[in-house]
Design a protein around this motif. Structure first.
Motif, PDB file in Angstrom:
ATOM      1  N   LYS A  43       0.616  -0.973  -0.281  1.00  0.00           N
ATOM      2  CA  LYS A  43      -0.067  -0.190   0.171  1.00  0.00           C
ATOM      3  C   LYS A  43       0.886   1.218   0.313  1.00  0.00           C
ATOM      4  N   ASN A  71      -1.806  -7.382  -5.938  1.00  0.00           N
ATOM      5  CA  ASN A  71      -3.355  -6.555  -5.351  1.00  0.00           C
ATOM      6  C   ASN A  71      -3.206  -5.179  -5.934  1.00  0.00           C
ATOM      7  N   ASP A  72      -4.503  -4.569  -6.963  1.00  0.00           N
ATOM      8  CA  ASP A  72      -4.416  -3.505  -7.656  1.00  0.00           C
ATOM      9  C   ASP A  72      -4.316  -3.343  -8.649  1.00  0.00           C
ATOM     10  N   GLY A  88      -9.480  -3.762  -4.982  1.00  0.00           N
ATOM     11  CA  GLY A  88     -10.879  -3.494  -4.811  1.00  0.00           C
ATOM     12  C   GLY A  88     -11.278  -2.580  -5.274  1.00  0.00           C
ATOM     13  N   ASP A  91     -11.139   0.391  -7.738  1.00  0.00           N
ATOM     14  CA  ASP A  91      -9.690   0.401  -8.323  1.00  0.00           C
ATOM     15  C   ASP A  91     -10.169  -0.508  -9.800  1.00  0.00           C
TER      16      ASP A  91
HETATM   17 MG    MG Z   1      -6.928  -1.891  -4.066  1.00  0.00          MG
END
Ligand code: MG
Ligand code: 3NM
Length: 524
Positions: A43, A71-72, A88, A91
């Motif tokens: 993150k 992730n992402d 998410g 996203d």
């Molecule tokens: Mg995300």
């Protein structure tokens, strides 16, 4: 390509590593412990740093043939040839990501509501991350935890689809059995796995942490399979088990922790002694951890609930679930106020009950049914179809349900046992229902001791149908003793009945149960 095994889904977070531990070392140990899929979640890293971590992690995962999900970041996933991406709600949309990524790339999405699950299904997600189940320190949550019951509802939204589902948020080896029980029984769609961050990443021994989680998952899956294929026990099977449980209670004298109301505390403690068990009537939240190490079962009765006692009940249940001991919930007068309703909701969201017991008004309020109402703690009216109601509530709450009344109905979600014993005086004294709660908890404690040779079989997982038999045995013990008590010399009414009842419970023999039981079993 092989389908992904989601059993134990590790999500990384370098900020949680204990001092002196490094990311790749922890990742390797976790994989050795049994992690089946890894998500790299960064993150705070900038692109170059994220790319480097992702590349190194990918090389390691490749060595162990473990799929890696990013992730992402679609670009990072593309750059390292990741097996998948995890998105998410805010996203890149799934359909756009799908176009950008090579064919066969797995796309997962985090869902917090049923609507989000339905949209993920519509958009063609390969898997969903459902959560947060419980509160967590690892991620700042934007909406309240969904709890185990919320998770069940979201899983049901996936019925008849082939989307995989993992749960996430606050999952630890101490609460995993509860989580899995709450999501494995009756719906078509089970959890395919659990996603965990801190319980593995922050552990000083990630290999052991992963091993613990994995073995709980695997054994629970076996138990769930057994439950699905369980055939309906006969009347004789249940009676025989109930009698064994009755004897075991007297032989082993289990310690039954009871958080009950001030009206009935004394008679509940005495009926427990009459059964051969030992009562412990403690309420302070501060001592629940210690007491859970001593007790064999917990009774939670909300008859005179105050805010302070709710905290104790939440804590007690947490520890008792972790110790895999049974919990009996008696939602006394739940229909009377929003405070009681919300409190029971909170309790059932934070721990798994083994047995829920109540009269028609109480169980209707708990199930959100308007079919029957209550006045204070007394029930007015009854269900049109109590057999179906009891079975469905047992399925929904994934536990044994006892519906009390002139006729009692007990179900494990499959069969329903119908009992017609009991003297009318039982309904005239205060707290007979509460005493029944103590009897059920005592017999559940004994039933659990009987089958606790397997570390993960206890608790709320009614592997051998023993908790059903425990509940049946408890109802029969109290109701048959009440019939015998009114025949005793000198018993003329409410006042003289209660001590006679307690005496008769103590004197009751398994033969009496076999001889006097007015009992029928119906199949689903
Ligand atoms: Mg995300
Ligand atoms: N996503 P832990 S909860 C990464 O609800 C993440 O979507 C969540 O961490 C969600 O296992 C969460 O340490 C953190 O509780 C889970």
């Amino acid at each position: 390509m092989d389908p992904i095994d989601f059993t134990l889904y590790l999500v990384t977070d370098r900020s949680l590593l204990p001092a002196g531990k490094d990311h790749l070392e922890t990742l390797e140990q976790a994989i050795k412990g049994g992690v089946t899929v890894v998500q790299i979640r960064e993150k705070n890293a900038d692109t170059a740093e994220f790319l480097q971590i992702a590349q190194q992690s990918k090389a390691l995962c490749d060595r162990y043939k473990i799929p890696l999900i990013v992730n992402d970041r679609i670009d990072i996933a593309l750059a390292i040839g990741a097996r998948g991406v995890h998105l998410g709600q805010t996203d890149m949309p799934i359909n756009v990501a799908r176009k950008l990524l090579p064919e066969g790339t797995i796309i997962g999405i985090s869902c917090n509501t049923v609507e989000e699950v339905l949209r993920a299904k519509e958009a063609g997600a390969d898997y969903v991350g459902l959560g947060a189940v419980w509160s967590t320190q690892t991620k700042k949550l934007t909406s309240p935890p969904i709890g185990v019951r919320g998770l069940g509802v979201m899983l049901e939204a996936l019925d008849s689809s082939n989307i995989s589902a993992v749960a996430i948020g606050g999952i630890k080896s101490s609460n995993l059995a509860h989580l899995l029980h709450g999501s494995t029984s009756q719906t078509e769609h089970r959890l395919d796995g659990v996603a965990v961050v801190s319980d593995i990443v922050a552990s000083p021994n990630p290999e052991e942490a992963a091993q613990r989680l994995r073995s709980i998952f695997i054994s629970s899956r076996l138990v769930a399979g057994e439950l699905q294929s369980k055939s309906t026990p006969s009347r004789d099977d249940i009676l025989m088990k109930a009698c064994t449980i009755m004897d075991t209670t007297r032989k082993l004298s289990p310690l039954v922790h009871q958080m009950t109301n001030v009206v009935v505390a004394n008679q509940s403690a005495n009926i427990t002694l009459a059964l051969g068990a030992s009562p412990m009537m403690a309420t302070a939240p501060e001592e629940m951890g210690d007491l859970s190490k001593l007790s064999h079962a917990l009774l939670v009765n909300i008859g005179t609930l105050v805010s302070g006692s709710l905290q104790g009940m939440l804590k007690a249940g947490y520890f008792v679930n972790a110790a895999r001991n049974p919990i009996v919930l008696d939602p006394v007068g739940i229909g009377a106020s929003d405070f009681r309703k919300n409190s029971v909701s909170e309790l059932l969201n934070s721990w798994q009950a083994t047995v829920i017991k109540g009269n028609a008004g109480e169980l209707a309020a708990l199930a959100g049914s308007s079919e029957t109402v209550s006045k204070g703690v007394d029930s007015l009216g009854s269900f049109k179809d109590p057999v179906t109601f009891t079975r469905q509530l047992a399925r929904k709450e994934r536990c044994v349900v006892v519906l009390t009344g002139e006729t009692d109905y007990i179900s494990d979600g499959k069969c329903v046992v119908i009992l017609k014993n009991g003297d009318p005086l039982l309904g005239k004294i205060t707290g007979s229902g509460c005493m029944l709660g103590s009897c059920i908890a005592s017999y559940c404690a004994a039933a659990n001791l009987l089958e606790s040779n397997d570390e993960y079989s206890g608790g709320s997982l009614d592997r051998g149908g023993n908790f059903l038999a425990a509940a049946v045995g408890a109802v029969l013990t109290l109701t048959i003793a009440s019939e015998l008590a009114t025949k005793r010399e000198g018993v003329r009414g409410i006042g003289s009945f209660l001590p006679a009842l307690i005496d008769n419970v103590a004197a009751l023999q398994p033969e009496d149960i076999r001889r006097f039981a007015k009992m029928k079993v119906v199949d689903s």
